[in-house]
Design a protein around this motif. Structure first.
Motif, PDB file in Angstrom:
ATOM      1  N   ASP A 175      -6.924  25.476 -40.263  1.00  0.00           N
ATOM      2  CA  ASP A 175      -7.629  25.816 -39.023  1.00  0.00           C
ATOM      3  C   ASP A 175      -7.833  24.582 -38.149  1.00  0.00           C
ATOM      4  O   ASP A 175      -8.154  24.704 -36.964  1.00  0.00           O
ATOM      5  CB  ASP A 175      -8.993  26.443 -39.338  1.00  0.00           C
ATOM      6  N   VAL A 176      -7.656  23.409 -38.754  1.00  0.00           N
ATOM      7  CA  VAL A 176      -7.891  22.139 -38.055  1.00  0.00           C
ATOM      8  C   VAL A 176      -6.603  21.337 -37.897  1.00  0.00           C
ATOM      9  O   VAL A 176      -6.345  20.751 -36.844  1.00  0.00           O
ATOM     10  CB  VAL A 176      -8.943  21.302 -38.806  1.00  0.00           C
ATOM     11  N   LEU A 177      -5.794  21.298 -38.935  1.00  0.00           N
ATOM     12  CA  LEU A 177      -4.605  20.442 -38.967  1.00  0.00           C
ATOM     13  C   LEU A 177      -3.454  21.236 -39.583  1.00  0.00           C
ATOM     14  O   LEU A 177      -3.583  21.719 -40.713  1.00  0.00           O
ATOM     15  CB  LEU A 177      -4.895  19.174 -39.774  1.00  0.00           C
ATOM     16  N   ARG A 178      -2.379  21.358 -38.861  1.00  0.00           N
ATOM     17  CA  ARG A 178      -1.259  22.194 -39.281  1.00  0.00           C
ATOM     18  C   ARG A 178      -0.011  21.360 -39.586  1.00  0.00           C
ATOM     19  O   ARG A 178       0.169  20.269 -39.035  1.00  0.00           O
ATOM     20  CB  ARG A 178      -0.902  23.182 -38.165  1.00  0.00           C
ATOM     21  N   PRO A 179       0.891  21.907 -40.404  1.00  0.00           N
ATOM     22  CA  PRO A 179       2.201  21.276 -40.576  1.00  0.00           C
ATOM     23  C   PRO A 179       3.098  21.571 -39.372  1.00  0.00           C
ATOM     24  O   PRO A 179       2.826  22.475 -38.576  1.00  0.00           O
ATOM     25  CB  PRO A 179       2.740  21.955 -41.839  1.00  0.00           C
ATOM     26  N   VAL A 180       4.167  20.817 -39.259  1.00  0.00           N
ATOM     27  CA  VAL A 180       5.092  20.978 -38.143  1.00  0.00           C
ATOM     28  C   VAL A 180       5.686  22.379 -38.120  1.00  0.00           C
ATOM     29  O   VAL A 180       5.945  22.945 -37.052  1.00  0.00           O
ATOM     30  CB  VAL A 180       6.200  19.900 -38.219  1.00  0.00           C
ATOM     31  N   GLU A 181       5.867  22.975 -39.290  1.00  0.00           N
ATOM     32  CA  GLU A 181       6.485  24.309 -39.354  1.00  0.00           C
ATOM     33  C   GLU A 181       5.566  25.404 -38.817  1.00  0.00           C
ATOM     34  O   GLU A 181       6.035  26.486 -38.448  1.00  0.00           O
ATOM     35  CB  GLU A 181       6.857  24.661 -40.801  1.00  0.00           C
ATOM     36  N   ARG A 182       4.268  25.162 -38.786  1.00  0.00           N
ATOM     37  CA  ARG A 182       3.308  26.169 -38.323  1.00  0.00           C
ATOM     38  C   ARG A 182       2.334  25.555 -37.320  1.00  0.00           C
ATOM     39  O   ARG A 182       1.122  25.493 -37.549  1.00  0.00           O
ATOM     40  CB  ARG A 182       2.534  26.758 -39.518  1.00  0.00           C
ATOM     41  N   PRO A 183       2.823  25.077 -36.201  1.00  0.00           N
ATOM     42  CA  PRO A 183       1.942  24.380 -35.247  1.00  0.00           C
ATOM     43  C   PRO A 183       1.032  25.352 -34.511  1.00  0.00           C
ATOM     44  O   PRO A 183       1.259  26.559 -34.495  1.00  0.00           O
ATOM     45  CB  PRO A 183       2.929  23.724 -34.286  1.00  0.00           C
ATOM     46  N   PHE A 184       0.010  24.813 -33.893  1.00  0.00           N
ATOM     47  CA  PHE A 184      -0.837  25.617 -33.010  1.00  0.00           C
ATOM     48  C   PHE A 184      -0.090  25.986 -31.728  1.00  0.00           C
ATOM     49  O   PHE A 184      -0.361  27.028 -31.121  1.00  0.00           O
ATOM     50  CB  PHE A 184      -2.115  24.859 -32.660  1.00  0.00           C
ATOM     51  N   ALA A 185       0.798  25.109 -31.310  1.00  0.00           N
ATOM     52  CA  ALA A 185       1.631  25.366 -30.131  1.00  0.00           C
ATOM     53  C   ALA A 185       2.933  24.600 -30.322  1.00  0.00           C
ATOM     54  O   ALA A 185       2.962  23.579 -31.019  1.00  0.00           O
ATOM     55  CB  ALA A 185       0.921  24.914 -28.858  1.00  0.00           C
ATOM     56  N   PRO A 186       4.018  25.075 -29.729  1.00  0.00           N
ATOM     57  CA  PRO A 186       5.303  24.413 -29.951  1.00  0.00           C
ATOM     58  C   PRO A 186       5.465  23.086 -29.228  1.00  0.00           C
ATOM     59  O   PRO A 186       6.389  22.329 -29.528  1.00  0.00           O
ATOM     60  CB  PRO A 186       6.312  25.440 -29.431  1.00  0.00           C
ATOM     61  N   ASP A 187       4.587  22.815 -28.264  1.00  0.00           N
ATOM     62  CA  ASP A 187       4.687  21.546 -27.544  1.00  0.00           C
ATOM     63  C   ASP A 187       3.317  20.888 -27.460  1.00  0.00           C
ATOM     64  O   ASP A 187       2.301  21.482 -27.798  1.00  0.00           O
ATOM     65  CB  ASP A 187       5.280  21.747 -26.145  1.00  0.00           C
ATOM     66  N   GLY A 188       3.315  19.632 -27.013  1.00  0.00           N
ATOM     67  CA  GLY A 188       2.072  18.892 -26.884  1.00  0.00           C
ATOM     68  C   GLY A 188       1.193  19.474 -25.795  1.00  0.00           C
ATOM     69  O   GLY A 188       1.644  20.191 -24.904  1.00  0.00           O
ATOM     70  N   GLY A 189      -0.088  19.173 -25.852  1.00  0.00           N
ATOM     71  CA  GLY A 189      -1.026  19.755 -24.902  1.00  0.00           C
ATOM     72  C   GLY A 189      -1.052  19.074 -23.552  1.00  0.00           C
ATOM     73  O   GLY A 189      -1.843  19.443 -22.695  1.00  0.00           O
ATOM     74  N   LEU A 190      -0.173  18.083 -23.336  1.00  0.00           N
ATOM     75  CA  LEU A 190      -0.227  17.291 -22.113  1.00  0.00           C
ATOM     76  C   LEU A 190       1.015  17.566 -21.276  1.00  0.00           C
ATOM     77  O   LEU A 190       2.137  17.528 -21.794  1.00  0.00           O
ATOM     78  CB  LEU A 190      -0.280  15.804 -22.488  1.00  0.00           C
TER      79      LEU A 190
END
Length: 628
Positions: free
Chosen positions: A411-426
């Motif tokens: 819920d806080v830190l994800r692996p690359v295979e299951r990101p919160f979003a596919p790109d950076g937030g910037l």
């Protein structure tokens, strides 16, 4: 090339290569200057006797003998300590620990100088905030003063918060022949949950909570020594410099007042002595290179960090002869997944991030995915793989153990295979209003495109009056201009956030467009910030009028006012920045020269001028032989 680099992502590789090529002449000029400043053995050995005697006059015992003896390496302590700021109050004890540890390691440490440290939290919305960004360059100059005595073979830089760490780095890079280690203090323990704090702030903005209610909530959030626990610029600083290899591994988020924090501080002193010369010599000029700068951006993007670093990293890179642009941020953001949710991008705080695996899991995940350069120099030695290890206190004292790249709380830190979003937030925006930065990691997808009539302000106070009078209770793009570096020092505008959030919660389409800053506390409101050219420099933002339709599209990267180009060009600016007589009080008049000299946001909002080979004291033709 090692195994971690065999599958380096092609965009990471391409962006790094173009930065290196763009910077070829200025980087070569910088490295030539650094090489010319280096010396064999302790630098003070070349001093005249009178100079040297001044340098140890206040010392006694073994330290006096060590300095006089010209054999043991000298370590400078440069500190941002003050006991006003919670993040820096723990630094009070560090110099004594450092001096003892350096002595044991065969060196000698001296407190070389202090640098100012102001708190954006205290000055938020007040006149003092207009000095905040300028304080970064003042800190750089103060660091330069501390190190200019040339008594030192390495430096320990003690600082944590917003402008302090970038300022310390810029100053230290002017002495790039010296090894330098950043020494943090660590975050305070978790207090009132960030979501509850934000709720009370919004209630207060609506007049539904009292000042006493608000103060109780704030005091429960910021409650003890240590860094604030939300993921703003201070904690972004720590993560970024650790991934750059400028901290000891795992040093960023260990609490102050703990045995492990003391052990890490002492080890930083011992390590500074070891890398001051000989086979382990590790000058900061070799740690901060094109690869480590790209690593810093990747780590920032993967965690949804502070937008302030779109200026700070540009300025830090420039101090090392490296030309970084906002396009580099944008291209990296397109391929770096968002792996962390830390407030304001989620409900967790930095302690939850650290407990989930923190920097070590993040570095491991990004290395395994080919999104970081492994083949870099660090203050811990060769290779970024060292930063997959966490510090612990074992039976024999401080030691490091490698941790698997596995989050303990997805819920806080994800692996690359299951990101919160596919790109950076910037993301970067551009259009007929210029260029700007937007942070979308906390903005819901349905809120990322806003097209609405503008309401123009030049101060936060004007906005607040209009909000309280009910004049903004509609779809609106709030434009706050004359807030750029040349206008008034580019203060952060967090005071707008609760009211804008209220308008969104009422169902309105709302956005903010400003040549000011919002920083790491940017939240759910879509915002085009750091618009450049700023209004005070003749930018088109100064010609927007109330009622003009402004379109902000964070999905396509567009920022436009829907006005005919000829009409917009013919308009006179609607207002002007404060003149020097008005920009006075709270020390502002002392910074007038910096206000006149400051550059644009996309070049780092620096007062140190354009970056050319001559800037580094070397004629342009000397730097024509290529970059390292």
């Amino acid at each position: 090339m090692n195994a971690a680099q065999e599958h380096l992502h092609p965009v990471i590789e391409d962006v790094t290569a173009r930065i290196a090529e763009r910077s070829r002449v200025t980087r070569r000029a910088y490295l030539d200057r650094v090489s010319a400043a280096a010396s064999e053995g302790p630098v003070r050995a070349g001093m005249a006797c009178s100079n040297l005697a001044h340098g140890f006059a206040a010392c006694s015992g073994s330290d006096r003998l060590a300095i006089r003896g010209l054999r043991k390496p000298g370590v400078a302590i440069v500190s941002a300590y003050n006991d006003l700021l919670s993040a820096h109050q723990p630094l009070h004890e560090f110099p004594d620990w450092i001096k003892d540890a350096a002595r044991e390691a065969g060196g000698v440490a001296q407190f070389a100088g202090g640098v100012p440290a102001m708190c954006d939290g205290i000055t938020q919305g007040r006149d003092g905030m207009e000095l905040s960004l300028f304080s970064r360059d003042v800190i750089a100059m103060a660091t330069g003063v501390a190190l200019s005595h040339e008594m030192f073979d390495a430096a320990l830089l003690l600082g944590v918060c917003d402008k302090i760490v970038p300022g310390l780095l810029i100053g230290a890079l002017s002495f790039g022949h010296l090894p330098a280690i950043l020494v943090p203090a660590g975050p305070m323990t978790s207090g009132l949950p960030n979501k509850e704090k934000a709720r009370v702030r919004q209630l207060y903005a609506e007049g539904k909570a009292s000042r006493e209610d608000l103060l109780d909530a704030e005091a429960a959030s910021y409650h003890s020594p240590g860094t604030c626990t939300f993921y703003g610029t201070a904690n972004s600083n720590q993560l970024v410099v650790e991934v750059m290899g400028l901290h000891l591994p795992g040093a960023s988020f260990v609490h102050p007042g703990t045995p492990l924090r003391k052990a890490l501080t002492e080890e930083a002193a011992r390590r500074a002595v070891r890398i001051a010369g000989g086979a382990d010599h590790t000058p900061i000029a070799e740690v901060v290179d094109e690869r480590s700068v790209v690593n810093a951006i990747v780590a920032l993007l993967a965690t949804g960090g502070s937008t302030n670093h779109t200026m700070h990293l540009v300025a830090v890179a420039a101090a090392a002869g490296i030309q970084l642009t906002w396009d580099d941020f944008a291209d990296l953001s397109a391929v770096v997944p968002l792996l962390a949710r830390v407030y304001p991008n989620g409900s967790a705080d930095i302690n939850h991030f650290h407990a989930a695996g923190g920097v070590q899991v993040l570095v491991g995940s990004l290395l395994d995915a080919g999104l970081l350069h492994e083949d870099v120099r660090t203050v811990a030695g060769e290779g970024l793989h060292r930063y997959r290890s966490e510090p612990i206190l074992g039976d024999g004292g401080l030691e490091w153990r490698e941790v698997p790249a596995r989050s303990l709380d997805e819920d806080v830190l994800r692996p690359v295979e299951r990101p919160f979003a596919p790109d950076g937030g910037l993301r970067m925006l551009r259009g007929n209003l210029g260029r700007a930065v937007t942070k979308v990691s906390a903005v819901e997808p349905e809120n990322r495109v806003v097209s609405a009539p503008a309401r123009v302000f030049t101060t936060q106070a004007q906005f607040d009056r209009a909000f309280r009078a009910g004049e903004l209770d509609r779809d609106v793009v709030v434009v706050v201009r004359q807030q750029g570096p040349r206008a008034n020092g580019m203060p952060e505008l967090h005071g707008l956030t609760p009211a804008l959030g209220v308008l969104m919660d009422r169902g309105h389409r709302v956005a903010l467009v400003t040549d000011g800053r919002m920083s790491g506390a940017s939240g759910k409101v879509p915002s085009a910030i750091q618009v450049t050219p700023e209004a005070a420099a003749g930018g088109p933002l100064g010609r927007i009028a109330d009622g003009d339709v402004v379109r902000l599209d964070a999905t396509t990267g567009e920022l436009d006012v829907l006005v005919d180009a000829a009409e917009l060009a013919e308009r006179e600016p609607g207002d002007a920045p404060p003149d020097e007589a008005a920009w006075a009080g709270t020390g502002r008049e002392l910074f007038a020269a910096l206000r006149r000299a400051v550059g644009p946001a996309d070049l780092g909002a620096s007062v140190f001028g354009p970056m050319t080979p001559e800037h580094f004291g070397v004629p342009a033709e000397v730097g024509a032989g290529g970059a390292q």
